[in-house]
Design a protein around this motif. Structure first.
Motif, PDB file in Angstrom:
ATOM      1  N   ASN A 148       0.857  -1.187   0.000  1.00 49.73           N
ATOM      2  CA  ASN A 148       0.000   0.000   0.000  1.00 49.73           C
ATOM      3  C   ASN A 148       0.887   1.227   0.000  1.00 49.73           C
ATOM      4  N   PHE A 149       0.373   2.337  -0.497  1.00 46.58           N
ATOM      5  CA  PHE A 149       1.145   3.577  -0.391  1.00 46.58           C
ATOM      6  C   PHE A 149       0.251   4.756  -0.016  1.00 46.58           C
ATOM      7  N   LEU A 150      -0.857   4.462   0.667  1.00 48.74           N
ATOM      8  CA  LEU A 150      -1.693   5.526   1.212  1.00 48.74           C
ATOM      9  C   LEU A 150      -1.053   6.065   2.487  1.00 48.74           C
ATOM     10  N   SER A 151      -1.645   7.115   3.030  1.00 50.70           N
ATOM     11  CA  SER A 151      -1.154   7.734   4.258  1.00 50.70           C
ATOM     12  C   SER A 151      -0.879   6.697   5.343  1.00 50.70           C
ATOM     13  N   GLY A 152       0.348   6.707   5.850  1.00 47.16           N
ATOM     14  CA  GLY A 152       0.701   5.881   6.995  1.00 47.16           C
ATOM     15  C   GLY A 152       0.916   4.410   6.743  1.00 47.16           C
ATOM     16  N   THR A 153       0.909   3.978   5.486  1.00 45.20           N
ATOM     17  CA  THR A 153       0.974   2.531   5.214  1.00 45.20           C
ATOM     18  C   THR A 153       2.303   2.063   4.639  1.00 45.20           C
ATOM     19  N   LEU A 154       3.266   2.954   4.445  1.00 46.14           N
ATOM     20  CA  LEU A 154       4.518   2.549   3.793  1.00 46.14           C
ATOM     21  C   LEU A 154       5.713   3.152   4.523  1.00 46.14           C
ATOM     22  N   LEU A 155       6.480   2.280   5.156  1.00 44.14           N
ATOM     23  CA  LEU A 155       7.704   2.672   5.854  1.00 44.14           C
ATOM     24  C   LEU A 155       8.892   2.257   4.992  1.00 44.14           C
ATOM     25  N   TYR A 156       9.771   3.203   4.678  1.00 40.51           N
ATOM     26  CA  TYR A 156      10.919   2.836   3.838  1.00 40.51           C
ATOM     27  C   TYR A 156      12.139   3.690   4.171  1.00 40.51           C
ATOM     28  N   PRO A 157      13.328   3.254   3.719  1.00 41.08           N
ATOM     29  CA  PRO A 157      14.565   3.955   4.081  1.00 41.08           C
ATOM     30  C   PRO A 157      14.587   5.390   3.544  1.00 41.08           C
ATOM     31  N   LYS A 158      15.014   6.300   4.375  1.00 43.21           N
ATOM     32  CA  LYS A 158      15.107   7.703   3.963  1.00 43.21           C
ATOM     33  C   LYS A 158      16.076   7.857   2.797  1.00 43.21           C
ATOM     34  N   LYS A 159      17.096   7.012   2.737  1.00 46.99           N
ATOM     35  CA  LYS A 159      18.091   7.116   1.663  1.00 46.99           C
ATOM     36  C   LYS A 159      17.437   6.905   0.297  1.00 46.99           C
ATOM     37  N   TYR A 160      16.378   6.094   0.227  1.00 47.27           N
ATOM     38  CA  TYR A 160      15.671   5.884  -1.030  1.00 47.27           C
ATOM     39  C   TYR A 160      15.042   7.196  -1.494  1.00 47.27           C
ATOM     40  N   PHE A 161      14.372   7.850  -0.574  1.00 47.23           N
ATOM     41  CA  PHE A 161      13.692   9.112  -0.884  1.00 47.23           C
ATOM     42  C   PHE A 161      14.682  10.152  -1.391  1.00 47.23           C
ATOM     43  N   ILE A 162      15.809  10.232  -0.711  1.00 44.53           N
ATOM     44  CA  ILE A 162      16.821  11.215  -1.085  1.00 44.53           C
ATOM     45  C   ILE A 162      17.420  10.883  -2.452  1.00 44.53           C
ATOM     46  N   GLU A 163      17.678   9.611  -2.700  1.00 36.95           N
ATOM     47  CA  GLU A 163      18.320   9.209  -3.960  1.00 36.95           C
ATOM     48  C   GLU A 163      17.439   9.502  -5.177  1.00 36.95           C
ATOM     49  N   ILE A 164      16.118   9.357  -5.041  1.00 31.49           N
ATOM     50  CA  ILE A 164      15.248   9.620  -6.190  1.00 31.49           C
ATOM     51  C   ILE A 164      14.820  11.081  -6.269  1.00 31.49           C
ATOM     52  N   GLY A 165      15.233  11.889  -5.291  1.00 29.94           N
ATOM     53  CA  GLY A 165      14.949  13.317  -5.359  1.00 29.94           C
ATOM     54  C   GLY A 165      13.609  13.734  -4.776  1.00 29.94           C
ATOM     55  N   GLY A 166      12.974  12.855  -4.022  1.00 29.72           N
ATOM     56  CA  GLY A 166      11.723  13.216  -3.356  1.00 29.72           C
ATOM     57  C   GLY A 166      10.540  13.314  -4.293  1.00 29.72           C
ATOM     58  N   TYR A 167       9.489  13.944  -3.794  1.00 27.56           N
ATOM     59  CA  TYR A 167       8.269  14.113  -4.576  1.00 27.56           C
ATOM     60  C   TYR A 167       8.469  15.143  -5.688  1.00 27.56           C
ATOM     61  N   ASP A 168       7.757  14.955  -6.782  1.00 29.68           N
ATOM     62  CA  ASP A 168       7.771  15.910  -7.886  1.00 29.68           C
ATOM     63  C   ASP A 168       6.861  17.072  -7.511  1.00 29.68           C
ATOM     64  N   GLU A 169       7.446  18.220  -7.263  1.00 25.98           N
ATOM     65  CA  GLU A 169       6.691  19.372  -6.777  1.00 25.98           C
ATOM     66  C   GLU A 169       5.849  20.043  -7.856  1.00 25.98           C
ATOM     67  N   GLU A 170       6.011  19.636  -9.092  1.00 30.05           N
ATOM     68  CA  GLU A 170       5.217  20.195 -10.179  1.00 30.05           C
ATOM     69  C   GLU A 170       3.861  19.506 -10.307  1.00 30.05           C
ATOM     70  N   LEU A 171       3.704  18.358  -9.671  1.00 27.83           N
ATOM     71  CA  LEU A 171       2.463  17.596  -9.806  1.00 27.83           C
ATOM     72  C   LEU A 171       1.380  18.124  -8.873  1.00 27.83           C
TER      73      LEU A 171
END
Length: 299
Positions: A148-171
């Motif tokens: 799942n990837f709804l609010s509160g359902t997905l715990l993952y390494p912070k390094k993953y988020f940083i490596e892909i550059g986070g959320y696309d702020e244009e969306l």
């Protein structure tokens, strides 16, 4: 990895002072103690700051900035996070007491390439349960991952988020789907283990306030941007490609973009030429009286 890793909970919020205490209380009351809550206030005009600062817990970190949108605030929140793992929680939702305890019990010592996912329940304004959801197979486009990837359902390494550059702020919409598309590469790259909790640990509050599902213009813009950004991937998966073309066509019509609606309805036919709904939607898009009745039209 430490046996008790710090979990960074990221919560963007805007004018939800009346809803925040329930979420805050659910975090304070967690069985698992090694957490931090990063609240990124998107320029609220109500008493959000007062509500948050009334909680005298050093693990709650509050930041307020100008109104820039939830996606910007999620990225900002992660930039302030100190934990090895992150999880996003919306400010109008709340979690069960054993939420973090169960999530972290599935982490693997000495392996920081683990994702943990759990179920959710949707609750209406009378606090009655209206639906439950569990981690499910997302289909071929998402490598048949079960999560799942709804609010509160997905715990993952912070390094993953940083490596892909986070959320696309244009969306303007579809943020979670789009970031998951980019996460797929890292999940494969790091041979990530996905741990599944077949239990609803998050309560998603369905209310009459502002939510993206009511914003047809945002859905139109976001779906179009995601499709164009990842067109090569969508072309390999006709079912998802068709779904996105159909969503764009319907939302285009509902926001007065009739020519765009016809254009994307026609494109959908080329993806599924033998599917009757392709032609039904094309007919609706080209028949104003029918379109206004079935889909409605923004005035």
């Amino acid at each position: 990895m430490l046996n008790s890793p710090t979990i960074s909970i990221i919560t963007p919020t805007y004018n939800r002072a009346h809803l925040l205490p329930r979420m805050l209380d659910s975090i304070i009351n967690q069985n698992y103690a090694n957490w931090e809550l990063v609240i990124a206030d998107d320029g609220s005009k109500d008493n959000t700051e007062e509500v948050v600062l009334n909680y005298k817990d050093s693990r709650i970190r509050y930041f307020k900035s100008d109104n820039r949108g939830a996606t910007v605030q999620r990225n900002f929140g992660v930039s302030k996070a100190t934990g090895d793992y992150i999880i996003f929680l919306d400010s109008d939702d709340w979690v069960e007491k054993d939420w973090l305890e169960k999530l972290t019990s599935n982490l693997i010592p000495e392996n920081n390439n683990v994702i943990v996912t759990c179920g959710w329940r949707k609750v209406n304004q009378n606090f009655n349960e209206i639906e439950k959801g569990y981690p499910e197979n997302l289909g071929p486009m998402f490598n048949n991952l079960k999560l799942n990837f709804l609010s509160g359902t997905l715990l993952y390494p912070k390094k993953y988020f940083i490596e892909i550059g986070g959320y696309d702020e244009e969306l303007p919409s579809g943020h979670h789907t789009e970031i998951l598309i980019r996460l797929l590469y890292l999940i494969k790259k790091y041979k990530t283990q996905i741990k599944i909790i077949e239990h609803p640990l998050v309560n998603i509050y369905i209310h009459s306030g502002l939510r993206i599902r009511h914003n047809f213009d945002g859905i139109y813009q976001g779906s179009k941007l995601i499709l164009n950004k990842h067109l090569g991937l969508f072309e390999k998966h006709p079912d998802k490609h068709f779904d996105y073309l159909s969503i764009i066509a319907v939302c285009a019509y509902r926001t007065g973009r009739t020519e765009e609606s016809r254009k994307y309805s026609k494109k959908a036919i080329t993806i599924k030429p033998f599917y009757y709904l392709s032609y039904v939607r094309y007919l609706i898009a080209n028949t104003p009286l029918l379109g206004n009745k079935v889909w409605g039209k923004k005035r």
